[in-house]
Design an enzyme around this catalytic site. Sequence first.
Site, mmCIF file in Angstrom:
data_model
loop_
_atom_site.group_PDB
_atom_site.id
_atom_site.type_symbol
_atom_site.label_atom_id
_atom_site.label_comp_id
_atom_site.label_asym_id
_atom_site.label_seq_id
_atom_site.Cartn_x
_atom_site.Cartn_y
_atom_site.Cartn_z
ATOM 1 N N LYS A 114 0.831 -1.212 0.000
ATOM 2 C CA LYS A 114 0.000 0.000 0.000
ATOM 3 C C LYS A 114 0.859 1.252 0.000
ATOM 4 O O LYS A 114 0.516 2.236 -0.651
ATOM 5 C CB LYS A 114 -0.943 0.014 1.209
ATOM 6 C CG LYS A 114 -2.114 -0.941 1.083
ATOM 7 C CD LYS A 114 -3.198 -0.594 2.078
ATOM 8 C CE LYS A 114 -4.383 -1.529 1.966
ATOM 9 N NZ LYS A 114 -5.382 -1.311 3.001
ATOM 10 N N LYS A 196 -5.201 -10.563 -6.469
ATOM 11 C CA LYS A 196 -6.314 -10.819 -5.544
ATOM 12 C C LYS A 196 -7.487 -9.886 -5.869
ATOM 13 O O LYS A 196 -7.261 -8.717 -6.185
ATOM 14 C CB LYS A 196 -5.777 -10.536 -4.133
ATOM 15 C CG LYS A 196 -6.709 -10.851 -3.007
ATOM 16 C CD LYS A 196 -6.171 -10.270 -1.709
ATOM 17 C CE LYS A 196 -6.332 -8.763 -1.662
ATOM 18 N NZ LYS A 196 -6.160 -8.147 -0.372
ATOM 19 N N LYS A 199 -10.964 -4.570 -2.892
ATOM 20 C CA LYS A 199 -11.925 -3.459 -2.844
ATOM 21 C C LYS A 199 -11.378 -2.257 -3.587
ATOM 22 O O LYS A 199 -12.113 -1.532 -4.232
ATOM 23 C CB LYS A 199 -12.187 -3.051 -1.387
ATOM 24 C CG LYS A 199 -13.029 -4.027 -0.610
ATOM 25 C CD LYS A 199 -13.713 -3.297 0.559
ATOM 26 C CE LYS A 199 -13.961 -4.223 1.717
ATOM 27 N NZ LYS A 199 -12.855 -4.261 2.689
HETATM 28 P P1 TYM Z 1 -10.717 -6.192 4.472
HETATM 29 O O1 TYM Z 1 -11.779 -5.183 4.704
HETATM 30 O O2 TYM Z 1 -9.670 -5.900 3.451
HETATM 31 O O3 TYM Z 1 -11.345 -7.563 4.063
HETATM 32 C C1 TYM Z 1 -12.359 -8.169 4.860
HETATM 33 C C2 TYM Z 1 -12.186 -9.681 4.813
HETATM 34 O O4 TYM Z 1 -12.256 -10.146 3.459
HETATM 35 C C3 TYM Z 1 -11.145 -10.998 3.193
HETATM 36 N N1 TYM Z 1 -10.784 -10.850 1.762
HETATM 37 C C4 TYM Z 1 -10.757 -11.858 0.885
HETATM 38 N N2 TYM Z 1 -11.017 -13.171 1.023
HETATM 39 C C5 TYM Z 1 -10.904 -13.936 -0.095
HETATM 40 N N3 TYM Z 1 -10.547 -13.462 -1.320
HETATM 41 C C6 TYM Z 1 -10.268 -12.161 -1.498
HETATM 42 N N4 TYM Z 1 -9.929 -11.704 -2.687
HETATM 43 C C7 TYM Z 1 -10.364 -11.290 -0.358
HETATM 44 N N5 TYM Z 1 -10.175 -9.950 -0.180
HETATM 45 C C8 TYM Z 1 -10.432 -9.713 1.128
HETATM 46 C C9 TYM Z 1 -10.037 -10.481 4.100
HETATM 47 O O5 TYM Z 1 -9.055 -11.471 4.325
HETATM 48 C C10 TYM Z 1 -10.812 -10.129 5.352
HETATM 49 O O6 TYM Z 1 -10.985 -11.251 6.178
HETATM 50 N N6 TYM Z 1 -7.425 -5.703 8.152
HETATM 51 C C11 TYM Z 1 -8.730 -6.246 7.847
HETATM 52 C C12 TYM Z 1 -9.840 -5.720 8.719
HETATM 53 C C13 TYM Z 1 -9.633 -5.852 10.200
HETATM 54 C C14 TYM Z 1 -9.668 -7.065 10.933
HETATM 55 C C15 TYM Z 1 -9.494 -6.666 12.303
HETATM 56 C C16 TYM Z 1 -9.842 -8.398 10.585
HETATM 57 C C17 TYM Z 1 -9.427 -4.844 11.081
HETATM 58 N N7 TYM Z 1 -9.368 -5.329 12.369
HETATM 59 C C18 TYM Z 1 -9.479 -7.638 13.315
HETATM 60 C C19 TYM Z 1 -9.807 -9.347 11.620
HETATM 61 C C20 TYM Z 1 -9.639 -8.962 12.957
HETATM 62 C C21 TYM Z 1 -9.064 -5.878 6.419
HETATM 63 O O7 TYM Z 1 -8.584 -4.924 5.884
HETATM 64 O O8 TYM Z 1 -10.022 -6.584 5.856
#
Ligand code: TYM
Length: 339
Positions: A114, A196, A199
């Site tokens: 990032k 991947k 978003k």
């Molecule tokens: P975020 O918002 O990027 O994504 C949310 C969840 O979606 C999963 N994910 C995917 N799974 C499969 N294929 C994909 N292409 C894909 N893209 C995203 C992510 O692995 C995630 O589980 N840092 C985290 C948010 C967060 C968090 C936490 C998670 C903040 N605090 C505490 C767990 C525990 C994030 O940016 O997720």
Amino acid sequence: MTTKKRVFSGIQPSGNIHLGNYLGAVKQWVEGQDEKENFICVVDLHSLTVPQDPVELRFQTRSLAAVLLASGIDPDKTTLFIQSHVTAHAEGCWLLNCVTPLGWLQRMTQFKDKSAKQESVGMGLLDYPVLQAADIMLYDAHEVPVGEDQKQHVELCRDIGQRFNHIYEEEFFIIPEPKIPQDGARLMGLDDPTVKMSKSLAYTRGHAVRLLDEPKEILRSFKKAVTDSGREIRFSDDPEKAGVNNLLGIYKAVTGKANDEVEADFANARGYGDLKVGVAEVVIEFLAPMQARYKALMDDPAELDRILAIGAEQAAAVSMPKLRQMKEIMGLVLPVSSD
Ligand code: TYM
């Protein structure tokens, strides 16, 4: 006292939630909510680590909460809340910052990726995984259901927890385990199966299937999905076949079928065109009821706010006392009136 395992997970409200987020994370949260004690958080503070339009962020935060409810998160079983509504997260992050070596954060893959894309890198981006560690450990969570890409952050959380316990008090923090699903843990972009599904790219047409996309948009995205020049429709590790493998993986995760059943469904396909339409159809059918529930929830903002206010209260009841204990063992003078 509940004996259920406690689960914490989060999702960022920046951009549009897509099928990868659903299959990698949300599906597990919904499926686990009867036997687990679920805390699910819309992590708006994390979204601020890259530039956001304030009006858009506010909309996306409420919209994402509605999508989660529409996807089956039941507020009677799961505590669903907005991160910034519970001040323990930001405060806990500060306290954990003070035990986290800088080098651990500079090594994070997501930070490197990032920050390479930003002209100016804010401190928040580097600190992102420490806030995530505070999210998880303030709830004494045992399990963190996430997609593959978050594994490194959960491992860092474990390291920070162990370091804190070692410095201050053994077993103060529960050291959580990442829970990565067998299917759908890493969906790839439809327009490029080597990256991947994400978003930040979800605004590029044809990259992602967004959960709120219209059926004709979904069909269009699948029809344009990148595959290869062959005809064979079966699961494979061949990097050349990554596009077909991704489509089969989506079909499998959505239908819950086994590999051989999935391949049998396409045994009579005339080529990749049939595969693409077949996958689009199951996805459209699967998303339709969720999209209808989403519209109803967005039409009743007072009810959405009520659910989120209850969620924040329940979350604070768990995390604020843990924060207080943290402060105490770290040697801070606790304010007399804060009980
Ligand atoms: P975020 O918002 O990027 O994504 C949310 C969840 O979606 C999963 N994910 C995917 N799974 C499969 N294929 C994909 N292409 C894909 N893209 C995203 C992510 O692995 C995630 O589980 N840092 C985290 C948010 C967060 C968090 C936490 C998670 C903040 N605090 C505490 C767990 C525990 C994030 O940016 O997720």
